[in-house]
Design a protein around this motif. Structure first.
Motif, PDB file in Angstrom:
ATOM      1  N   LYS A  11      12.579   2.913  -5.939  1.00  0.00           N
ATOM      2  CA  LYS A  11      12.096   3.405  -7.407  1.00  0.00           C
ATOM      3  C   LYS A  11      11.906   4.921  -7.378  1.00  0.00           C
ATOM      4  O   LYS A  11      12.032   5.234  -8.468  1.00  0.00           O
ATOM      5  N   HIS A  12      11.446   5.183  -6.308  1.00  0.00           N
ATOM      6  CA  HIS A  12      11.107   6.629  -6.192  1.00  0.00           C
ATOM      7  C   HIS A  12      12.162   7.549  -5.588  1.00  0.00           C
ATOM      8  O   HIS A  12      12.020   8.809  -5.243  1.00  0.00           O
ATOM      9  N   LYS A  13      13.282   6.749  -5.363  1.00  0.00           N
ATOM     10  CA  LYS A  13      14.344   7.453  -4.624  1.00  0.00           C
ATOM     11  C   LYS A  13      14.057   8.170  -3.270  1.00  0.00           C
ATOM     12  O   LYS A  13      14.321   9.485  -3.191  1.00  0.00           O
ATOM     13  N   MET A  70      11.595  -1.690   0.068  1.00  0.00           N
ATOM     14  CA  MET A  70      12.774  -1.096  -0.470  1.00  0.00           C
ATOM     15  C   MET A  70      12.651  -0.801  -1.832  1.00  0.00           C
ATOM     16  O   MET A  70      13.104   0.197  -2.665  1.00  0.00           O
ATOM     17  N   ALA A  71      12.124  -1.638  -2.529  1.00  0.00           N
ATOM     18  CA  ALA A  71      11.882  -1.602  -3.944  1.00  0.00           C
ATOM     19  C   ALA A  71      11.224  -0.464  -4.364  1.00  0.00           C
ATOM     20  O   ALA A  71      11.501   0.116  -5.198  1.00  0.00           O
ATOM     21  N   LEU A  99       0.799  -1.165   0.125  1.00  0.00           N
ATOM     22  CA  LEU A  99       0.197  -0.010   0.047  1.00  0.00           C
ATOM     23  C   LEU A  99       0.818   1.536  -0.031  1.00  0.00           C
ATOM     24  O   LEU A  99       0.159   2.444   0.052  1.00  0.00           O
ATOM     25  N   VAL A 100       2.078   1.254   0.036  1.00  0.00           N
ATOM     26  CA  VAL A 100       2.902   2.499   0.209  1.00  0.00           C
ATOM     27  C   VAL A 100       2.981   3.131  -1.130  1.00  0.00           C
ATOM     28  O   VAL A 100       2.870   4.537  -0.901  1.00  0.00           O
ATOM     29  N   GLU A 101       3.120   2.405  -2.189  1.00  0.00           N
ATOM     30  CA  GLU A 101       3.266   3.536  -3.489  1.00  0.00           C
ATOM     31  C   GLU A 101       2.189   4.456  -3.744  1.00  0.00           C
ATOM     32  O   GLU A 101       2.514   5.494  -4.023  1.00  0.00           O
ATOM     33  N   ALA A 102       0.952   3.836  -3.167  1.00  0.00           N
ATOM     34  CA  ALA A 102      -0.146   4.666  -3.596  1.00  0.00           C
ATOM     35  C   ALA A 102      -0.214   5.986  -2.564  1.00  0.00           C
ATOM     36  O   ALA A 102      -0.800   6.920  -2.859  1.00  0.00           O
ATOM     37  N   ALA A 103       0.524   6.020  -1.580  1.00  0.00           N
ATOM     38  CA  ALA A 103       0.792   7.067  -0.647  1.00  0.00           C
ATOM     39  C   ALA A 103       1.857   8.201  -0.997  1.00  0.00           C
ATOM     40  O   ALA A 103       1.960   9.165  -0.274  1.00  0.00           O
ATOM     41  N   ILE A 104       2.682   7.592  -1.766  1.00  0.00           N
ATOM     42  CA  ILE A 104       3.803   8.430  -2.248  1.00  0.00           C
ATOM     43  C   ILE A 104       3.337   9.752  -3.318  1.00  0.00           C
ATOM     44  O   ILE A 104       2.635   9.435  -4.212  1.00  0.00           O
TER      45      ILE A 104
END
Ligand SMILES: *Cc1c(COP(=O)(O)O)cnc(C)c1O
Length: 370
Positions: A152-154, A147-148, A119-124
């Motif tokens: 990916k988003h540095k 970490m992936a 669910l982390v990517e959607a919060a970035i």
């Protein structure tokens, strides 16, 4: 054999077992005249770094400060966002907000209680400056997928490892996986001082140098201030006592794991959900936290009636804490966290528990859930 009194944590019992060694180093430091930083602190920083397999350890005054100075080293401030978990102690959110940044919550995995990496990517967003996963109760988050996304988003990752010193993730100790790890030596933690103490660990030399300055007023040459800092130093007395305790850490982790196995055995077939141990790592059991559907409060009452200590970590998740509502998105629905909040129950867990005490605690819970 008579039942020994049951404590939630037993810091005095642990001290008594190593009293001569502790008292000895206290005298050594008192006689040295070096009470803040100095040799004891440097040696302790090196010992922690070696133990965790990281390059640098920077002592500071508490785990909360470790989180704050780690974010300061990344330059986090107003307008920035930090992605983190709502199911933890307040320190993560508190330090994010104190720096003027905004906590952005991501719901947890129902089995480990740790941030759900899926669910982390959607919060970035473009404002995200860090991700702070918390290795809750003594077990690592699933770091590879986390970490992936971060790589990916540095976006740098700060591991809040305040409850998980010594825990493994895929054969590697937590703390050296992200850009920095924040450690607490609060007395009740798995490696506990006799007061407040903390440390940041990192493999990054530039961050290490910055952290060294930040904890002493942003200065490396006295009265020359290159960055904005704080006063957050590790006391020599705490470092010296922690160096003694560190020699027992692995033994103490094993004692906690043995206690956990006794609990697990006692709860087999009762409908009480015992702690899940992910196949990717080890659990160092800062807490032994069970889940009880519907009857959690009844179990807590039963324990209270028998004067058995217990706790709910945490009764109000951070996305519902009054102080932080103004900077929390109301649209942040955290259903898995909300459910966990209603079902978790932490039982006595420390290095001095025996099998008879655990059987007594298990019986009290079993009576309530029958
Ligand atoms: C204890 C703890 C902290 C704060 O550490 P202190 O040393 O008490 O400031 C932060 N995060 C978590 C998850 C903790 O358990």
């Amino acid at each position: 054999m008579e039942l020994r009194p049951i404590h939630m944590v037993d810091v005095v019992g642990q001290y008594k077992k190593i009293k001569p060694e502790i008292d000895d180093v206290v005298q050594r430091v008192l006689n040295s005249g070096q009470y803040i930083l100095g040799k004891e602190v440097t040696e302790f920083e090196n010992e922690i770094a070696n133990y965790l397999g990281v390059k640098y350890g920077i002592g500071c005054a508490s785990g909360t400060d470790a989180l704050q100075v780690a974010m300061m080293a990344l330059g986090i401030g107003p307008g920035d966002e930090v992605v983190t978990t709502p199911f933890t102690f307040v320190a993560t959110t508190e330090t994010i907000v104190l720096l003027g940044a905004k906590p952005v919550y991501v719901d947890i995995d129902p089995k480990t209680f740790n941030i759900d990496p899926a669910l982390v990517e959607a919060a970035i967003t473009s404002r995200t400056k860090a991700i702070i996963p918390v290795h809750l109760y003594g077990q690592s988050c699933d770091m590879d997928p986390l970490m992936a996304v971060a790589n990916k988003h540095k976006i740098p990752v700060i591991e809040d490892m305040c409850q998980a010193i010594g825990a493994d993730y895929k054969g590697k100790k937590v703390g050296g996986i992200g850009a920095m790890g924040a450690i607490s030596f609060f007395p009740s933690k798995n490696l506990g001082a006799f007061g407040d103490a903390g440390m940041v660990v990192t493999n990054d030399q530039a961050l290490a140098e910055k952290l060294r300055m930040i904890v002493v007023h942003g200065s490396r040459v006295r009265y020359k201030h290159e960055v904005i800092g704080v006063n957050s130093r590790l006391d020599a007395l705490q470092a010296a006592k922690l160096r003694v305790k560190m020699r027992y850490l692995d033994e103490w982790i094993a004692a906690r794991q043995t206690a956990a196995r006794w609990y697990d055995k006692g709860f087999a077939g009762t409908g009480v959900t015992t702690p899940f141990i992910a196949s990717y790592g080890t659990h160092v059991f800062h807490q032994y936290t069970v889940r009880i559907k519907a009857k959690r409060d009844k179990a807590a009452e039963q324990l209270a009636a028998q004067k058995i200590p217990h706790a709910i970590y945490y009764p109000i998740p951070l996305h519902k804490q009054e102080a932080y509502l103004p900077m929390t998105d109301a649209s942040h629905a955290m259903p898995v966290t909300d459910e966990a909040t209603a079902e978790v129950l932490s039982l006595p867990m420390h290095t001095e528990l025996d099998e008879q005490q655990i059987a007594h605690i298990v019986n009290a819970v079993r009576e309530a859930v029958r």
